[in-house]
Design a protein around this motif. Structure first.
Motif, short mmCIF file in Angstrom:
data_model
loop_
_atom_site.label_atom_id
_atom_site.label_comp_id
_atom_site.label_asym_id
_atom_site.label_seq_id
_atom_site.Cartn_x
_atom_site.Cartn_y
_atom_site.Cartn_z
N LEU A 1 0.82 -1.21 0.00
CA LEU A 1 0.00 0.00 0.00
C LEU A 1 0.86 1.26 0.00
CD1 LEU A 1 -2.85 -1.04 2.45
CD2 LEU A 1 -3.03 -0.68 -0.02
N ALA A 2 1.94 1.26 0.75
CA ALA A 2 2.85 2.41 0.78
C ALA A 2 3.50 2.62 -0.58
CB ALA A 2 3.91 2.22 1.86
N ALA A 3 3.89 1.52 -1.22
CA ALA A 3 4.50 1.62 -2.55
C ALA A 3 3.48 2.12 -3.57
CB ALA A 3 5.08 0.27 -2.97
N LEU A 4 2.24 1.69 -3.45
CA LEU A 4 1.18 2.18 -4.35
C LEU A 4 1.00 3.68 -4.16
CD1 LEU A 4 -1.17 1.93 -6.33
CD2 LEU A 4 -2.61 1.26 -4.39
N GLU A 5 0.96 4.13 -2.92
CA GLU A 5 0.80 5.56 -2.65
C GLU A 5 1.97 6.35 -3.23
OE1 GLU A 5 0.43 8.52 1.16
OE2 GLU A 5 -0.38 6.50 1.33
N ALA A 6 3.19 5.83 -3.07
CA ALA A 6 4.36 6.50 -3.63
C ALA A 6 4.28 6.56 -5.15
CB ALA A 6 5.64 5.79 -3.19
N HIS A 7 3.88 5.45 -5.76
CA HIS A 7 3.75 5.40 -7.22
C HIS A 7 2.73 6.43 -7.70
CE1 HIS A 7 3.29 3.93 -11.27
NE2 HIS A 7 2.01 3.72 -11.05
N LEU A 8 1.60 6.50 -7.04
CA LEU A 8 0.57 7.45 -7.46
C LEU A 8 1.03 8.90 -7.26
CD1 LEU A 8 -2.63 5.66 -6.12
CD2 LEU A 8 -1.82 5.78 -8.48
N ASP A 9 1.70 9.18 -6.16
CA ASP A 9 2.22 10.53 -5.92
C ASP A 9 3.26 10.92 -6.98
OD1 ASP A 9 0.62 10.87 -3.69
OD2 ASP A 9 2.23 10.42 -2.25
N LEU A 10 4.17 10.01 -7.26
CA LEU A 10 5.20 10.30 -8.26
C LEU A 10 4.60 10.47 -9.65
CD1 LEU A 10 7.88 7.84 -6.92
CD2 LEU A 10 8.12 10.33 -7.04
N THR A 11 3.62 9.64 -9.97
CA THR A 11 2.95 9.76 -11.27
C THR A 11 2.23 11.09 -11.37
OG1 THR A 11 2.71 7.36 -11.42
CG2 THR A 11 1.27 8.68 -12.82
N ASP A 12 1.57 11.51 -10.29
CA ASP A 12 0.89 12.80 -10.27
C ASP A 12 1.89 13.93 -10.48
OD1 ASP A 12 -1.44 14.52 -9.84
OD2 ASP A 12 -0.44 15.03 -7.95
N GLN A 13 3.04 13.86 -9.80
CA GLN A 13 4.08 14.88 -9.97
C GLN A 13 4.57 14.93 -11.40
OE1 GLN A 13 7.34 14.62 -7.19
NE2 GLN A 13 5.96 13.97 -5.56
N LEU A 14 4.76 13.75 -11.99
CA LEU A 14 5.25 13.67 -13.37
C LEU A 14 4.25 14.29 -14.33
CD1 LEU A 14 7.43 12.67 -15.31
CD2 LEU A 14 6.25 10.47 -15.37
N ILE A 15 2.98 13.98 -14.16
CA ILE A 15 1.94 14.53 -15.03
C ILE A 15 1.87 16.05 -14.86
CG2 ILE A 15 -0.56 14.64 -15.41
CD1 ILE A 15 -0.56 11.58 -14.77
N THR A 16 1.88 16.51 -13.63
CA THR A 16 1.81 17.94 -13.34
C THR A 16 3.01 18.66 -13.95
OG1 THR A 16 0.60 17.54 -11.30
CG2 THR A 16 1.71 19.66 -11.52
N GLN A 17 4.18 18.10 -13.79
CA GLN A 17 5.40 18.72 -14.32
C GLN A 17 5.41 18.70 -15.85
OE1 GLN A 17 8.91 17.65 -12.11
NE2 GLN A 17 10.17 17.71 -13.94
#
Length: 63
Positions: A44-60
């Motif tokens: 679950l922690a890895a999923l949350e990290a993946h989603l956060d990083l993906t969100d940052q990538l899309i935003t950037q």
């Protein structure tokens, strides 16, 4: 952080999540509930990290 670094980290988090899900299943099959619970929490922690990083990538990327 540049796009490539974010992408590598997001992929790494996704791979970690997949490994932890596999580990969870193995512990559950072996009847080791405490280890299974830890693997589930790690997944679950890895999923949350993946989603956060993906969100940052899309935003950037689209900023």
């Amino acid at each position: 952080m540049d796009d490539r670094a974010l992408e590598r980290r997001a992929i790494g988090a996704e791979q970690l999540m997949t490994a932890k899900i596999t580990e969870f299943a193995a512990h559950l099959t072996a009847g080791d509930r405490p280890a299974a619970e830890q693997a589930r929490n790690d997944a679950l922690a890895a999923l949350e990290a993946h989603l956060d990083l993906t969100d940052q990538l899309i935003t950037q990327t689209f900023a």
